[in-house]
Write an enzyme that holds these catalytic residues in place. Structure first.
Site, PDB file in Angstrom:
ATOM      1  N   ASN A 292       0.855  -1.184   0.000  1.00 38.47           N
ATOM      2  CA  ASN A 292       0.000   0.000   0.000  1.00 38.47           C
ATOM      3  C   ASN A 292       0.896   1.240   0.000  1.00 38.47           C
ATOM      4  O   ASN A 292       1.709   1.427   0.915  1.00 38.47           O
ATOM      5  CB  ASN A 292      -0.901  -0.017   1.243  1.00 38.47           C
ATOM      6  CG  ASN A 292      -1.916   1.111   1.251  1.00 38.47           C
ATOM      7  OD1 ASN A 292      -1.592   2.249   0.946  1.00 38.47           O
ATOM      8  ND2 ASN A 292      -3.142   0.795   1.630  1.00 38.47           N
TER       9      ASN A 292
ATOM     10  N   ARG B 207       4.426  18.602   1.146  1.00 43.09           N
ATOM     11  CA  ARG B 207       5.226  19.726   0.668  1.00 43.09           C
ATOM     12  C   ARG B 207       4.810  20.231  -0.704  1.00 43.09           C
ATOM     13  O   ARG B 207       5.403  21.179  -1.217  1.00 43.09           O
ATOM     14  CB  ARG B 207       6.710  19.321   0.629  1.00 43.09           C
ATOM     15  CG  ARG B 207       7.360  19.141   1.965  1.00 43.09           C
ATOM     16  CD  ARG B 207       7.520  20.455   2.705  1.00 43.09           C
ATOM     17  NE  ARG B 207       8.438  21.358   2.025  1.00 43.09           N
ATOM     18  CZ  ARG B 207       9.745  21.399   2.253  1.00 43.09           C
ATOM     19  NH1 ARG B 207      10.291  20.573   3.139  1.00 43.09           N
ATOM     20  NH2 ARG B 207      10.508  22.252   1.618  1.00 43.09           N
TER      21      ARG B 207
ATOM     22  N   HIS C  76      -5.625   3.569  -1.648  1.00 41.48           N
ATOM     23  CA  HIS C  76      -6.909   3.833  -0.996  1.00 41.48           C
ATOM     24  C   HIS C  76      -7.215   5.321  -1.164  1.00 41.48           C
ATOM     25  O   HIS C  76      -6.967   6.113  -0.257  1.00 41.48           O
ATOM     26  CB  HIS C  76      -6.843   3.436   0.478  1.00 41.48           C
ATOM     27  CG  HIS C  76      -8.164   3.463   1.170  1.00 41.48           C
ATOM     28  ND1 HIS C  76      -8.526   2.536   2.124  1.00 41.48           N
ATOM     29  CD2 HIS C  76      -9.223   4.303   1.072  1.00 41.48           C
ATOM     30  CE1 HIS C  76      -9.729   2.799   2.571  1.00 41.48           C
ATOM     31  NE2 HIS C  76     -10.170   3.876   1.946  1.00 41.48           N
TER      32      HIS C  76
ATOM     33  N   ARG D 134      -9.209   8.650  -0.959  1.00 42.14           N
ATOM     34  CA  ARG D 134     -10.312   9.155  -0.144  1.00 42.14           C
ATOM     35  C   ARG D 134     -10.824  10.460  -0.754  1.00 42.14           C
ATOM     36  O   ARG D 134     -10.108  11.134  -1.512  1.00 42.14           O
ATOM     37  CB  ARG D 134      -9.861   9.356   1.303  1.00 42.14           C
ATOM     38  CG  ARG D 134      -9.675   8.031   2.046  1.00 42.14           C
ATOM     39  CD  ARG D 134      -9.300   8.251   3.500  1.00 42.14           C
ATOM     40  NE  ARG D 134      -9.481   7.031   4.292  1.00 42.14           N
ATOM     41  CZ  ARG D 134      -8.557   6.096   4.472  1.00 42.14           C
ATOM     42  NH1 ARG D 134      -7.373   6.236   3.901  1.00 42.14           N
ATOM     43  NH2 ARG D 134      -8.808   5.028   5.206  1.00 42.14           N
TER      44      ARG D 134
ATOM     45  N   HIS E 232      -3.983  11.791   0.635  1.00 39.98           N
ATOM     46  CA  HIS E 232      -2.785  11.018   0.267  1.00 39.98           C
ATOM     47  C   HIS E 232      -2.889  10.638  -1.219  1.00 39.98           C
ATOM     48  O   HIS E 232      -2.497  11.429  -2.061  1.00 39.98           O
ATOM     49  CB  HIS E 232      -2.565   9.811   1.191  1.00 39.98           C
ATOM     50  CG  HIS E 232      -3.802   9.129   1.661  1.00 39.98           C
ATOM     51  ND1 HIS E 232      -4.663   8.469   0.818  1.00 39.98           N
ATOM     52  CD2 HIS E 232      -4.304   8.985   2.913  1.00 39.98           C
ATOM     53  CE1 HIS E 232      -5.652   7.954   1.527  1.00 39.98           C
ATOM     54  NE2 HIS E 232      -5.481   8.246   2.797  1.00 39.98           N
TER      55      HIS E 232
ATOM     56  N   GLU F   2      -8.727   0.233  -2.885  1.00 37.35           N
ATOM     57  CA  GLU F   2      -9.588   0.170  -1.713  1.00 37.35           C
ATOM     58  C   GLU F   2     -10.387   1.458  -1.596  1.00 37.35           C
ATOM     59  O   GLU F   2      -9.928   2.520  -2.019  1.00 37.35           O
ATOM     60  CB  GLU F   2      -8.756   0.022  -0.429  1.00 37.35           C
ATOM     61  CG  GLU F   2      -7.897  -1.202  -0.356  1.00 37.35           C
ATOM     62  CD  GLU F   2      -7.102  -1.247   0.939  1.00 37.35           C
ATOM     63  OE1 GLU F   2      -6.602  -2.336   1.269  1.00 37.35           O
ATOM     64  OE2 GLU F   2      -6.975  -0.201   1.616  1.00 37.35           O
TER      65      GLU F   2
ATOM     66  N   THR G  12      -7.799   6.489   9.503  1.00 37.40           N
ATOM     67  CA  THR G  12      -7.539   5.254   8.781  1.00 37.40           C
ATOM     68  C   THR G  12      -8.744   4.343   8.979  1.00 37.40           C
ATOM     69  O   THR G  12      -9.612   4.623   9.809  1.00 37.40           O
ATOM     70  CB  THR G  12      -6.252   4.573   9.297  1.00 37.40           C
ATOM     71  OG1 THR G  12      -5.959   3.437   8.487  1.00 37.40           O
ATOM     72  CG2 THR G  12      -6.405   4.141  10.745  1.00 37.40           C
TER      73      THR G  12
ATOM     74  N   HIS H  69      -4.055  -4.497   7.679  1.00 40.95           N
ATOM     75  CA  HIS H  69      -4.140  -3.409   8.646  1.00 40.95           C
ATOM     76  C   HIS H  69      -3.253  -3.730   9.846  1.00 40.95           C
ATOM     77  O   HIS H  69      -3.541  -4.619  10.631  1.00 40.95           O
ATOM     78  CB  HIS H  69      -5.564  -3.116   9.118  1.00 40.95           C
ATOM     79  CG  HIS H  69      -5.721  -1.690   9.575  1.00 40.95           C
ATOM     80  ND1 HIS H  69      -6.104  -0.673   8.725  1.00 40.95           N
ATOM     81  CD2 HIS H  69      -5.503  -1.118  10.766  1.00 40.95           C
ATOM     82  CE1 HIS H  69      -6.140   0.461   9.379  1.00 40.95           C
ATOM     83  NE2 HIS H  69      -5.766   0.226  10.630  1.00 40.95           N
ATOM     84  N   ASP H  70      -2.183  -2.971   9.959  1.00 38.88           N
ATOM     85  CA  ASP H  70      -1.218  -3.064  11.057  1.00 38.88           C
ATOM     86  C   ASP H  70      -0.430  -4.372  11.081  1.00 38.88           C
ATOM     87  O   ASP H  70       0.184  -4.700  12.100  1.00 38.88           O
ATOM     88  CB  ASP H  70      -1.896  -2.839  12.417  1.00 38.88           C
ATOM     89  CG  ASP H  70      -2.238  -1.377  12.648  1.00 38.88           C
ATOM     90  OD1 ASP H  70      -1.820  -0.541  11.826  1.00 38.88           O
ATOM     91  OD2 ASP H  70      -2.921  -1.066  13.634  1.00 38.88           O
TER      92      ASP H  70
ATOM     93  N   GLY I 131       1.033  -1.323   4.290  1.00 40.15           N
ATOM     94  CA  GLY I 131       1.540  -0.017   3.916  1.00 40.15           C
ATOM     95  C   GLY I 131       2.284   0.685   5.020  1.00 40.15           C
ATOM     96  O   GLY I 131       3.504   0.861   4.954  1.00 40.15           O
ATOM     97  N   HIS I 132       1.589   1.075   6.074  1.00 44.48           N
ATOM     98  CA  HIS I 132       2.179   1.947   7.098  1.00 44.48           C
ATOM     99  C   HIS I 132       3.446   1.354   7.705  1.00 44.48           C
ATOM    100  O   HIS I 132       4.505   2.001   7.724  1.00 44.48           O
ATOM    101  CB  HIS I 132       1.148   2.220   8.200  1.00 44.48           C
ATOM    102  CG  HIS I 132       1.648   3.132   9.257  1.00 44.48           C
ATOM    103  ND1 HIS I 132       1.758   4.493   9.082  1.00 44.48           N
ATOM    104  CD2 HIS I 132       2.091   2.888  10.525  1.00 44.48           C
ATOM    105  CE1 HIS I 132       2.244   5.043  10.176  1.00 44.48           C
ATOM    106  NE2 HIS I 132       2.457   4.101  11.074  1.00 44.48           N
TER     107      HIS I 132
END
Length: 240
Positions: A8, A19, A44, A46, A51, A71, A102, A192-193, A215-216
């Site tokens: 992700n 920036r 994903h 939004r 992002h 997603e 999130t 997720h996580d 991703g994260h």
């Protein structure tokens, strides 16, 4: 059975947007992820485009060679139109609220059954594999199966949260949900996580796991290990 790693890239877009300009280049980063071994790219978008931007999705579609997974919340008409235009390999339906930091819960597939049936049918008619994001709850898995979806994606934050204190208890509902997914003849994804710390244990205990989307944690690890090395580390855990 091998589990595929989809990277992700939302956090790369977050850094760019902080920036202005195009540094880092999201499209180049996605292509590099593929070159470094990623077996899919997940985005994903939004509505606020904080992002991944809708333009990014169109640009990525033109160049990616691995599976493209989009997603998002299908209650947004703009999202539905984008997916139907791009026709990615997979669309993952996620019930994230407007302004949510999130995703923090799966679908109530019983309450939203009719709406999900319509959406799944719409995307499948366009030749897009569908996946529904759900909690590790057998009832929600069974509700998702009634929509005609191809796959389930298990929301793994509760597992990740509980892993450090009692991983056996943390993973138990996910094992039960995964077994039911298999009994219903659906494909199984998760995300997720998930991280280098908890991915291998999850992979080794969840039957039928086809794909993880990460991703994260992966991007955070890349700050220390480098992107290429980090992707290889995650691939190792996903294949263990």
């Amino acid at each position: 059975m091998s589990t595929r790693l989809s990277v992700n890239i939302n956090k790369i877009a977050t850094l760019r947007n902080s920036r202005g300009g195009n540094n880092p280049d999201v499209v180049k980063a996605a292509l590099d992820c593929e070159r470094f071994g990623a077996e899919g790219i997940t985005v994903h978008p939004r509505p606020d485009e904080r992002h991944i931007r809708y333009r990014d999705v169109l640009d990525l579609h033109e160049v990616l060679t691995t599976e493209f997974n989009i997603e998002g919340n299908p209650t947004e008409a703009k999202f539905v139109d984008l997916v139907l235009k791009v026709k990615p390999a997979q669309v993952t339906l996620v019930p994230d609220a407007l302004g949510a930091v999130t995703s923090n819960a799966g679908w109530d597939t019983i309450t939203h059954r009719e709406r999900l049936i319509d959406l799944v049918g719409l995307f499948k008619d366009a030749g897009i594999r569908t996946s529904i994001f759900v909690d590790a709850d057998v009832r929600m898995v069974e509700g998702a199966a009634e929509t005609g979806t191809d796959r389930i994606e298990l929301y793994t934050e509760p597992y990740a949260h509980g892993y450090g204190s009692d991983r056996e208890t943390a993973i138990a509902p996910f094992v039960q949900a995964a077994i039911r997914v298999g009994e219903l003849g659906l494909g199984l994804n998760a995300g997720h996580d998930l991280s280098l710390e908890n991915l291998r244990y999850f992979r080794q205990h969840i039957p039928g796991l086809l794909e993880v989307s990460i991703g994260h944690a992966l991007i955070c690890d890349a700050l220390y290990y480098g992107l290429e090395n980090t992707i290889q580390l995650y691939l190792r855990e996903a294949k263990a």
